[in-house]
Design a protein around this motif. Structure first.
Motif, PDB file in Angstrom:
ATOM      1  N   VAL A  91      16.457  66.291  87.918  1.00  0.00           N
ATOM      2  CA  VAL A  91      16.574  67.168  86.752  1.00  0.00           C
ATOM      3  C   VAL A  91      15.857  66.493  85.587  1.00  0.00           C
ATOM      4  O   VAL A  91      15.478  65.317  85.651  1.00  0.00           O
ATOM      5  N   TYR A  92      15.707  67.248  84.501  1.00  0.00           N
ATOM      6  CA  TYR A  92      15.278  66.691  83.220  1.00  0.00           C
ATOM      7  C   TYR A  92      16.434  66.852  82.254  1.00  0.00           C
ATOM      8  O   TYR A  92      16.970  67.956  82.080  1.00  0.00           O
ATOM      9  N   ALA A  93      16.825  65.744  81.635  1.00  0.00           N
ATOM     10  CA  ALA A  93      17.950  65.785  80.700  1.00  0.00           C
ATOM     11  C   ALA A  93      17.625  64.932  79.480  1.00  0.00           C
ATOM     12  O   ALA A  93      17.125  63.799  79.623  1.00  0.00           O
ATOM     13  N   GLU A  94      17.892  65.496  78.317  1.00  0.00           N
ATOM     14  CA  GLU A  94      17.621  64.796  77.057  1.00  0.00           C
ATOM     15  C   GLU A  94      16.181  64.287  77.002  1.00  0.00           C
ATOM     16  O   GLU A  94      15.906  63.138  76.655  1.00  0.00           O
TER      17      GLU A  94
ATOM     18  N   ASN B  34      27.153  60.819  84.876  1.00  0.00           N
ATOM     19  CA  ASN B  34      28.229  61.443  84.102  1.00  0.00           C
ATOM     20  C   ASN B  34      28.511  60.666  82.825  1.00  0.00           C
ATOM     21  O   ASN B  34      28.705  61.254  81.753  1.00  0.00           O
ATOM     22  N   ASP B  35      28.529  59.319  82.916  1.00  0.00           N
ATOM     23  CA  ASP B  35      28.866  58.502  81.742  1.00  0.00           C
ATOM     24  C   ASP B  35      27.767  58.518  80.697  1.00  0.00           C
ATOM     25  O   ASP B  35      28.045  58.595  79.492  1.00  0.00           O
ATOM     26  N   ASN B  36      26.512  58.470  81.138  1.00  0.00           N
ATOM     27  CA  ASN B  36      25.395  58.346  80.196  1.00  0.00           C
ATOM     28  C   ASN B  36      24.847  59.684  79.709  1.00  0.00           C
ATOM     29  O   ASN B  36      24.393  59.803  78.570  1.00  0.00           O
ATOM     30  N   LEU B  37      24.875  60.706  80.593  1.00  0.00           N
ATOM     31  CA  LEU B  37      24.250  61.989  80.249  1.00  0.00           C
ATOM     32  C   LEU B  37      25.251  63.135  80.148  1.00  0.00           C
ATOM     33  O   LEU B  37      24.881  64.251  79.753  1.00  0.00           O
ATOM     34  N   GLY B  38      26.496  62.904  80.510  1.00  0.00           N
ATOM     35  CA  GLY B  38      27.523  63.934  80.386  1.00  0.00           C
ATOM     36  C   GLY B  38      27.778  64.651  81.701  1.00  0.00           C
ATOM     37  O   GLY B  38      26.931  64.676  82.605  1.00  0.00           O
TER      38      GLY B  38
ATOM     39  N   ASP C  50      26.919  67.967  86.768  1.00  0.00           N
ATOM     40  CA  ASP C  50      27.056  69.214  87.533  1.00  0.00           C
ATOM     41  C   ASP C  50      25.689  69.777  87.901  1.00  0.00           C
ATOM     42  O   ASP C  50      25.490  70.294  89.016  1.00  0.00           O
ATOM     43  N   TRP C  51      24.755  69.680  86.974  1.00  0.00           N
ATOM     44  CA  TRP C  51      23.401  70.178  87.214  1.00  0.00           C
ATOM     45  C   TRP C  51      22.745  69.384  88.354  1.00  0.00           C
ATOM     46  O   TRP C  51      22.057  69.947  89.206  1.00  0.00           O
ATOM     47  N   VAL C  52      22.978  68.080  88.380  1.00  0.00           N
ATOM     48  CA  VAL C  52      22.431  67.242  89.451  1.00  0.00           C
ATOM     49  C   VAL C  52      22.999  67.682  90.806  1.00  0.00           C
ATOM     50  O   VAL C  52      22.260  67.790  91.799  1.00  0.00           O
ATOM     51  N   ILE C  53      24.311  67.932  90.838  1.00  0.00           N
ATOM     52  CA  ILE C  53      24.927  68.397  92.089  1.00  0.00           C
ATOM     53  C   ILE C  53      24.279  69.697  92.556  1.00  0.00           C
ATOM     54  O   ILE C  53      23.939  69.868  93.743  1.00  0.00           O
ATOM     55  N   GLN C  54      24.070  70.630  91.634  1.00  0.00           N
ATOM     56  CA  GLN C  54      23.475  71.926  91.980  1.00  0.00           C
ATOM     57  C   GLN C  54      22.037  71.762  92.472  1.00  0.00           C
ATOM     58  O   GLN C  54      21.633  72.364  93.473  1.00  0.00           O
TER      59      GLN C  54
ATOM     60  N   ALA D 158      13.151  62.425  82.540  1.00  0.00           N
ATOM     61  CA  ALA D 158      13.286  62.744  83.952  1.00  0.00           C
ATOM     62  C   ALA D 158      14.400  61.896  84.554  1.00  0.00           C
ATOM     63  O   ALA D 158      14.478  60.694  84.311  1.00  0.00           O
ATOM     64  N   VAL D 159      15.251  62.556  85.322  1.00  0.00           N
ATOM     65  CA  VAL D 159      16.360  61.872  85.971  1.00  0.00           C
ATOM     66  C   VAL D 159      16.074  61.805  87.471  1.00  0.00           C
ATOM     67  O   VAL D 159      15.964  62.831  88.143  1.00  0.00           O
ATOM     68  N   PHE D 160      15.930  60.577  87.975  1.00  0.00           N
ATOM     69  CA  PHE D 160      15.728  60.353  89.402  1.00  0.00           C
ATOM     70  C   PHE D 160      17.039  59.857  90.004  1.00  0.00           C
ATOM     71  O   PHE D 160      17.819  59.167  89.336  1.00  0.00           O
ATOM     72  N   ILE D 161      17.272  60.193  91.250  1.00  0.00           N
ATOM     73  CA  ILE D 161      18.432  59.659  91.953  1.00  0.00           C
ATOM     74  C   ILE D 161      18.001  59.164  93.325  1.00  0.00           C
ATOM     75  O   ILE D 161      16.919  59.498  93.816  1.00  0.00           O
ATOM     76  N   THR D 162      18.854  58.330  93.906  1.00  0.00           N
ATOM     77  CA  THR D 162      18.679  57.918  95.299  1.00  0.00           C
ATOM     78  C   THR D 162      19.966  58.245  96.045  1.00  0.00           C
ATOM     79  O   THR D 162      20.991  58.567  95.434  1.00  0.00           O
ATOM     80  N   VAL D 163      19.885  58.178  97.377  1.00  0.00           N
ATOM     81  CA  VAL D 163      21.065  58.477  98.190  1.00  0.00           C
ATOM     82  C   VAL D 163      21.231  57.420  99.265  1.00  0.00           C
ATOM     83  O   VAL D 163      20.256  56.815  99.727  1.00  0.00           O
ATOM     84  N   SER D 164      22.474  57.214  99.643  1.00  0.00           N
ATOM     85  CA  SER D 164      22.816  56.400 100.803  1.00  0.00           C
ATOM     86  C   SER D 164      23.286  57.334 101.905  1.00  0.00           C
ATOM     87  O   SER D 164      24.019  58.299 101.639  1.00  0.00           O
ATOM     88  N   VAL D 165      22.864  57.058 103.160  1.00  0.00           N
ATOM     89  CA  VAL D 165      23.078  58.015 104.245  1.00  0.00           C
ATOM     90  C   VAL D 165      23.559  57.302 105.509  1.00  0.00           C
ATOM     91  O   VAL D 165      23.052  56.217 105.849  1.00  0.00           O
ATOM     92  N   GLY D 166      24.510  57.942 106.177  1.00  0.00           N
ATOM     93  CA  GLY D 166      24.917  57.498 107.501  1.00  0.00           C
ATOM     94  C   GLY D 166      24.709  58.624 108.503  1.00  0.00           C
ATOM     95  O   GLY D 166      24.997  59.786 108.201  1.00  0.00           O
ATOM     96  N   ILE D 167      24.179  58.276 109.680  1.00  0.00           N
ATOM     97  CA  ILE D 167      23.906  59.280 110.714  1.00  0.00           C
ATOM     98  C   ILE D 167      24.565  58.845 112.020  1.00  0.00           C
ATOM     99  O   ILE D 167      24.340  57.723 112.492  1.00  0.00           O
TER     100      ILE D 167
END
Length: 355
Positions: free
Chosen positions: A301-304, A235-239, A244-248, A307-316
């Motif tokens: 996603v691709y922004a500006e 959000n801070d770096n890419l808006g 929102d696009w990442v969430i979708q 390529a935008v990569f993300i990671t996740v933390s998970v609890g099961i």
């Protein structure tokens, strides 16, 4: 001899009459006892071997109910009833063979030799003649006053039943419309508008139901809580639009990784939760591992132009017959934060902490 409704009034009137007929949605419907009862009564009262409820379509007369004939429709060029449409009262022909309008009609001078006709109009609420309730005989004759009155009254009953059927159809359509609107409202009330996934409130209802099933049949399930790592940076770096696009896109990815039977929800912000019915913890971990691999192998996603990569933390955590709603949610949340404390981009399972 060609009989056409347009012979009797203007084309505009005819189109209005046909529109009124279509509005009743009666043409080509199957026989119904209510209409057949009326033709039977008409035949009995008028002592006639033939009785018909018919409607005059554009190029045919169609019989909703017929007694004494083996047809369901005839072309207009041999119709006697079409002549009744624009008569001010009951249309009676004592001897069709002596009437110049019908003496050449094949129904009169050939089989079935219809020599007598009496028809009462079926008139719509707005005054359009739609057809007739008629009785016919193979011999010249007439009706007495009581029979004439009864035929008119029975014609009114035909129209009353048509109006009732139309009212029921309108009511059914309205009920369907209301049910559809209620379903849409329920969908809106239970759906997160950004991701299209279930919202928190709806997910808790599903989770409660699953816990009740588990208590009833001692089955098991897994609860998976997911957090997008360093989402604030996106959000801070890419808006926020990119955020929102990442969430979708992440919601779409979850739909592809998890099963259709799994219940996926946007828990809030960048947190997601997944209910996996009939799934032991080890199988839930395999699904989450697939999620990690997808995120490593392809950009979210691709922004500006990057390529935008993300990671996740998970609890099961596992859901058992002793699990309670808030307790299992707190457990999954605690395991999730343990994964974040472990450096993110990893999964912590309840069973691994029990050892």
């Amino acid at each position: 001899m060609m009989n056409s409704v347009s012979n009797y009034h203007s084309d505009t009137d005819e189109e209005q009459r046909l529109a009124a007929l279509v509005a009743y949605d009666i043409l080509d419907t199957p026989p119904e006892d209510a209409f057949d009862d009326i033709t039977q009564i008409a035949a009995l009262i008028c002592d006639a071997p033939v009785a018909v409820i018919n409607f005059i379509d554009r190029d045919r007369q169609w019989f909703k109910s017929v007694l004494g004939l083996n047809v369901r429709e005839t072309p207009l060029d041999i119709s006697i009833c079409v002549h009744a449409l624009f008569q001010p009262d009951l249309f009676v022909v004592p001897d069709t063979a002596l009437d110049p309008r019908f003496m050449d009609n094949p129904l009169v001078n050939g089989d079935p030799q219809l020599r007598f006709y009496a028809g009462a109009l079926l008139v719509s609420e707005d005054g359009h003649p739609l057809g007739t309730l008629c009785v016919l005989d193979h011999h010249p004759r007439d009706l007495n006053e009581k029979q004439r009155f009864a035929l008119r009254a029975l014609a009114n009953q035909v129209m009353a039943h048509l109006e009732l059927l139309r009212a029921h159809k309108k009511q059914a359509a309205l009920i369907q419309e209301l049910q559809s609107a209620q379903a849409d409202l329920l969908q809106l009330a239970s759906t997160d508008p950004l991701s299209g996934l279930l919202n928190r409130r709806a997910f808790e209802q599903y989770l409660n139901q699953e816990l009740a099933l588990i208590k009833a049949d001692t089955s098991h399930a897994s609860l998976v809580m997911i957090d997008l790592d360093h989402f604030k940076r996106i959000n801070d770096n890419l808006g926020h639009d990119t955020g929102d696009w990442v969430i979708q896109r992440f919601a779409q990815l979850c739909r592809g990784v998890f099963r259709k039977s799994d219940v996926i929800s946007r828990w809030g912000g960048e947190e997601f939760v997944v209910l996996m019915p009939n799934t032991p913890e080890v199988d839930a971990l395999q699904a989450v591992d697939r999620l990690h691999q997808r995120l490593i192998s392809e950009p979210i996603v691709y922004a500006e132009h990057q390529a935008v990569f993300i990671t996740v933390s998970v609890g099961i955590c596992s859901l058992t017959s002793t699990s309670e709603l808030q307790e299992c949610l707190r457990t999954a949340d605690r395991l999730l934060y343990m994964a974040k404390d472990n450096g993110r981009s990893c999964t912590v399972c309840e069973s691994s902490q029990a050892k």
